[in-house]
Design a protein around this motif. Structure first.
Motif, mmCIF file in Angstrom:
data_model
loop_
_atom_site.group_PDB
_atom_site.id
_atom_site.type_symbol
_atom_site.label_atom_id
_atom_site.label_comp_id
_atom_site.label_asym_id
_atom_site.label_seq_id
_atom_site.Cartn_x
_atom_site.Cartn_y
_atom_site.Cartn_z
ATOM 1 N N VAL A 1 -77.457 4.587 21.326
ATOM 2 C CA VAL A 1 -76.321 4.702 22.340
ATOM 3 C C VAL A 1 -75.411 5.539 21.506
ATOM 4 N N PHE A 2 -74.375 6.003 22.339
ATOM 5 C CA PHE A 2 -73.429 7.261 21.570
ATOM 6 C C PHE A 2 -72.039 6.805 21.961
ATOM 7 N N ASN A 3 -71.192 7.141 21.087
ATOM 8 C CA ASN A 3 -69.685 7.034 21.018
ATOM 9 C C ASN A 3 -69.406 8.035 22.206
ATOM 10 N N SER A 4 -68.668 7.381 23.344
ATOM 11 C CA SER A 4 -68.065 8.035 24.367
ATOM 12 C C SER A 4 -67.122 9.289 24.238
ATOM 13 N N LEU A 5 -66.361 8.903 23.131
ATOM 14 C CA LEU A 5 -65.182 9.900 22.797
ATOM 15 C C LEU A 5 -65.990 10.971 21.801
ATOM 16 N N SER A 6 -66.933 10.667 21.184
ATOM 17 C CA SER A 6 -67.655 11.711 20.444
ATOM 18 C C SER A 6 -68.201 12.872 21.548
ATOM 19 N N LEU A 7 -69.084 12.192 22.427
ATOM 20 C CA LEU A 7 -69.737 12.966 23.312
ATOM 21 C C LEU A 7 -68.768 13.930 24.187
ATOM 22 N N CYS A 8 -67.802 13.127 24.630
ATOM 23 C CA CYS A 8 -66.341 13.858 25.409
ATOM 24 C C CYS A 8 -65.886 15.328 24.405
ATOM 25 N N LEU B 1 -59.907 14.144 25.810
ATOM 26 C CA LEU B 1 -59.982 12.935 25.113
ATOM 27 C C LEU B 1 -58.992 11.798 25.552
ATOM 28 N N GLN B 2 -57.826 12.555 25.920
ATOM 29 C CA GLN B 2 -56.652 11.738 26.332
ATOM 30 C C GLN B 2 -57.116 11.214 27.867
ATOM 31 N N GLN B 3 -57.595 12.037 28.408
ATOM 32 C CA GLN B 3 -58.157 11.533 30.009
ATOM 33 C C GLN B 3 -59.221 10.434 29.816
ATOM 34 N N ARG B 4 -59.996 10.834 28.843
ATOM 35 C CA ARG B 4 -61.142 9.634 28.632
ATOM 36 C C ARG B 4 -60.606 8.520 28.185
ATOM 37 N N VAL B 5 -59.597 8.526 27.301
ATOM 38 C CA VAL B 5 -58.992 7.113 26.960
ATOM 39 C C VAL B 5 -58.499 6.575 28.182
ATOM 40 N N ALA B 6 -57.579 7.378 28.956
ATOM 41 C CA ALA B 6 -56.784 6.937 30.042
ATOM 42 C C ALA B 6 -57.704 6.190 31.134
ATOM 43 N N HIS B 7 -59.128 6.589 31.084
ATOM 44 C CA HIS B 7 -59.956 5.974 32.200
ATOM 45 C C HIS B 7 -59.944 4.475 31.603
ATOM 46 N N GLY B 8 -60.140 4.198 30.304
ATOM 47 C CA GLY B 8 -59.950 2.701 30.055
ATOM 48 C C GLY B 8 -61.203 1.945 29.704
ATOM 49 N N VAL B 9 -62.315 2.580 29.929
ATOM 50 C CA VAL B 9 -63.814 1.746 30.147
ATOM 51 C C VAL B 9 -64.487 2.417 29.110
ATOM 52 N N PHE B 10 -64.833 1.771 28.158
ATOM 53 C CA PHE B 10 -65.871 2.165 26.876
ATOM 54 C C PHE B 10 -67.055 1.411 26.990
ATOM 55 N N GLY B 11 -67.593 1.265 28.004
ATOM 56 C CA GLY B 11 -69.169 0.851 27.915
ATOM 57 C C GLY B 11 -70.110 1.655 27.318
ATOM 58 N N TYR B 12 -71.209 1.294 27.303
ATOM 59 C CA TYR B 12 -72.451 2.039 26.502
ATOM 60 C C TYR B 12 -72.564 3.519 27.292
ATOM 61 N N ALA B 13 -72.472 4.653 26.339
ATOM 62 C CA ALA B 13 -72.611 5.781 26.661
ATOM 63 C C ALA B 13 -73.736 6.630 26.473
ATOM 64 N N GLU B 14 -74.308 7.454 27.245
ATOM 65 C CA GLU B 14 -75.456 8.071 27.042
ATOM 66 C C GLU B 14 -74.994 9.908 27.090
ATOM 67 N N ARG B 15 -75.761 10.648 26.599
ATOM 68 C CA ARG B 15 -75.674 11.940 26.799
ATOM 69 C C ARG B 15 -76.059 12.460 28.306
ATOM 70 N N ASP B 16 -75.234 13.191 28.888
ATOM 71 C CA ASP B 16 -75.226 13.357 30.362
ATOM 72 C C ASP B 16 -75.792 14.868 30.405
ATOM 73 N N ASP B 17 -76.163 15.343 31.735
ATOM 74 C CA ASP B 17 -76.617 16.849 31.827
ATOM 75 C C ASP B 17 -75.782 17.878 31.143
ATOM 76 N N ARG B 18 -74.196 17.470 31.356
ATOM 77 C CA ARG B 18 -73.020 18.402 31.231
ATOM 78 C C ARG B 18 -73.236 18.570 29.587
ATOM 79 N N TYR B 19 -73.235 17.536 28.680
ATOM 80 C CA TYR B 19 -73.527 17.600 27.349
ATOM 81 C C TYR B 19 -74.762 18.483 26.856
ATOM 82 N N TYR B 20 -75.802 18.249 27.376
ATOM 83 C CA TYR B 20 -76.793 19.136 27.070
ATOM 84 C C TYR B 20 -76.799 20.356 27.373
ATOM 85 N N GLN B 21 -76.228 20.787 28.648
ATOM 86 C CA GLN B 21 -75.948 22.284 28.917
ATOM 87 C C GLN B 21 -74.985 22.780 28.005
ATOM 88 N N ALA B 22 -74.122 22.082 27.753
ATOM 89 C CA ALA B 22 -73.005 22.511 26.671
ATOM 90 C C ALA B 22 -73.873 23.265 25.688
#
Length: 389
Positions: free
Chosen positions: A269-276, A51-72
């Motif tokens: 659409v989804f919360n990018s921090l929740s997905l992370c 989460l710290q790394q995701r916040v440091a990225h600094g861009v919080f546009g529209y987010a979707e579930r990616d392959d990594r999320y589904y596979q997890a």
């Protein structure tokens, strides 16, 4: 032990610690809140770092579930329960309760009866009644402190025209993990009477060591056509405010209709921090979870020993899953109001059993998801509250 660490949650926007005045009309700086079912533990270190790394990225546009999320998610079910899911079955929602409410809107009509077991999670009543449906209680049987399903009464509910069953497995507040035989019997009744089975399995990952969880996802395929299974990482890993839940639906037309319902409410659409957080927790959190369950089991054992030696007038059956203790105080012969007042005088805020339906009167629910020092403090206050002067 990482779970022994005390973290001051006051003034953090915590529902449990900061909103007792607004939610419960309770005032007092010395109140010890043991009510809301979330942890006083930090989330896994890997999740915090991600989460710290995701916040440091600094861009919080529209987010979707990616392959990594589904596979997890797929890998988690395979490794933990030997259940093979398909990616297409997964519909994601902003929380289990919102998803259940949407399912009720989709599958039933105003005025329809919806069955829940009682004592049961109070928010089930809320989403049923506020959606103009009717709560039908299927009281659990209790013998020697152990709860079981009343299948005859459940069938009666279905015969009277109930349209859906919200089935809590593992069960809140009793902590029961339903057996494979019980689950099969429920599913067969739902099929016989064409009742929608909404299986809330949010507590499944917290089944205690030595106990086996049985998911509705493992039911025979012929019993899955009117089934929706809800799960999430939030209870498991302490991510309750980073909400994302998975509604797993095998029936293609049912899944398509549910997805359309999500679109109708703009839930696309989804919360990018929740997905992370959820992705990282599922990918890396198994060792943390194993340690956590051992810690919770020790808390359960501590409570059981304390009641046995210090408060034998109470009855307590250790939960098979989760970190909630369901304490039977009926031998005190106090009204619910009188019991609550005695607890409050000792500075304790528990969930009163009456909030779980009529069958909960005379009970209290205690949150064990806290450092041992906090639990010991609560137990001493409980002894003060209930021991005659």
């Amino acid at each position: 032990m990482i779970f022994d660490k005390h973290i001051d949650r006051r003034n953090s926007g915590s529902l449990k610690w900061d909103f007792m005045a607004e939610k419960l009309a309770l005032e007092g700086d010395d109140l010890l809140p043991m009510w809301v079912s979330d942890y006083d533990f930090q989330a896994p270190a890997a999740v915090i770092e991600a989460l710290q790394q995701r916040v440091a990225h600094g861009v919080f546009g529209y987010a979707e579930r990616d392959d990594r999320y589904y596979q997890a998610v797929l890998d988690w079910y395979q490794s933990q329960y030997q259940i093979t899911l398909e990616r297409a079955w997964i519909c994601s929602v902003h929380g289990v309760l919102p998803g259940l409410a949407l399912a009720l809107q989709q599958l039933t009509q105003p005025g329809d009866g919806i069955v829940i077991q009682s004592p049961g999670y109070g928010s089930f009543n809320k989403i049923i009644t506020l959606n103009q449906r009717v709560v039908i209680e299927n009281p659990l049987r209790q013998h020697a402190g152990q709860y079981s399903l009343d299948l005859d009464h459940l069938e009666h509910c279905f015969q009277q025209g109930a349209k859906a069953l919200i089935f809590c497995n593992p069960h809140n507040p009793t902590g029961r993990v339903w057996t494979a035989e019980e689950l099969l019997a429920v599913a067969q009744l739902c099929q016989q009477y064409q009742v929608w089975l909404l299986s809330d399995e949010i507590w499944c990952d917290l089944t205690m060591p030595g106990k086996a969880f049985h998911s509705a996802l493992a039911l025979p395929s012929e019993l899955q056509q009117q089934l929706i299974v809800a799960s999430a990482s939030s209870k498991t890993f302490g991510l309750s405010s980073l909400r994302i839940a998975n509604f797993i639906i095998m029936n293609p037309p049912l899944r398509a209709a549910f997805s359309e319902r999500l679109d109708a409410h703009g839930l696309d659409v989804f919360n990018s921090l929740s997905l992370c957080a959820a992705t990282t927790a599922y990918l890396t959190g198994a060792p943390w979870l194993s340690e956590l369950k051992q810690y919770l089991q020790h808390n359960i054992n501590l409570l059981a020993e304390f009641i046995n030696t210090e408060l034998p007038m109470l009855a307590f059956t250790p939960p098979q899953a989760g970190y909630l203790a369901w304490l039977d105080c009926r031998a005190l012969q106090l009204s619910d109001d009188a019991l609550q007042q005695q607890l409050l005088k000792a500075g304790l805020v528990f969930s009163m059993g009456r909030g779980f339906g009529i069958a909960g009167s005379g009970f209290i629910r205690l949150n064990l998801g806290c450092p041992r020092a906090t639990l010991l403090q609560a137990l001493q206050r409980l002894k003060t509250a209930l021991t005659p002067c």
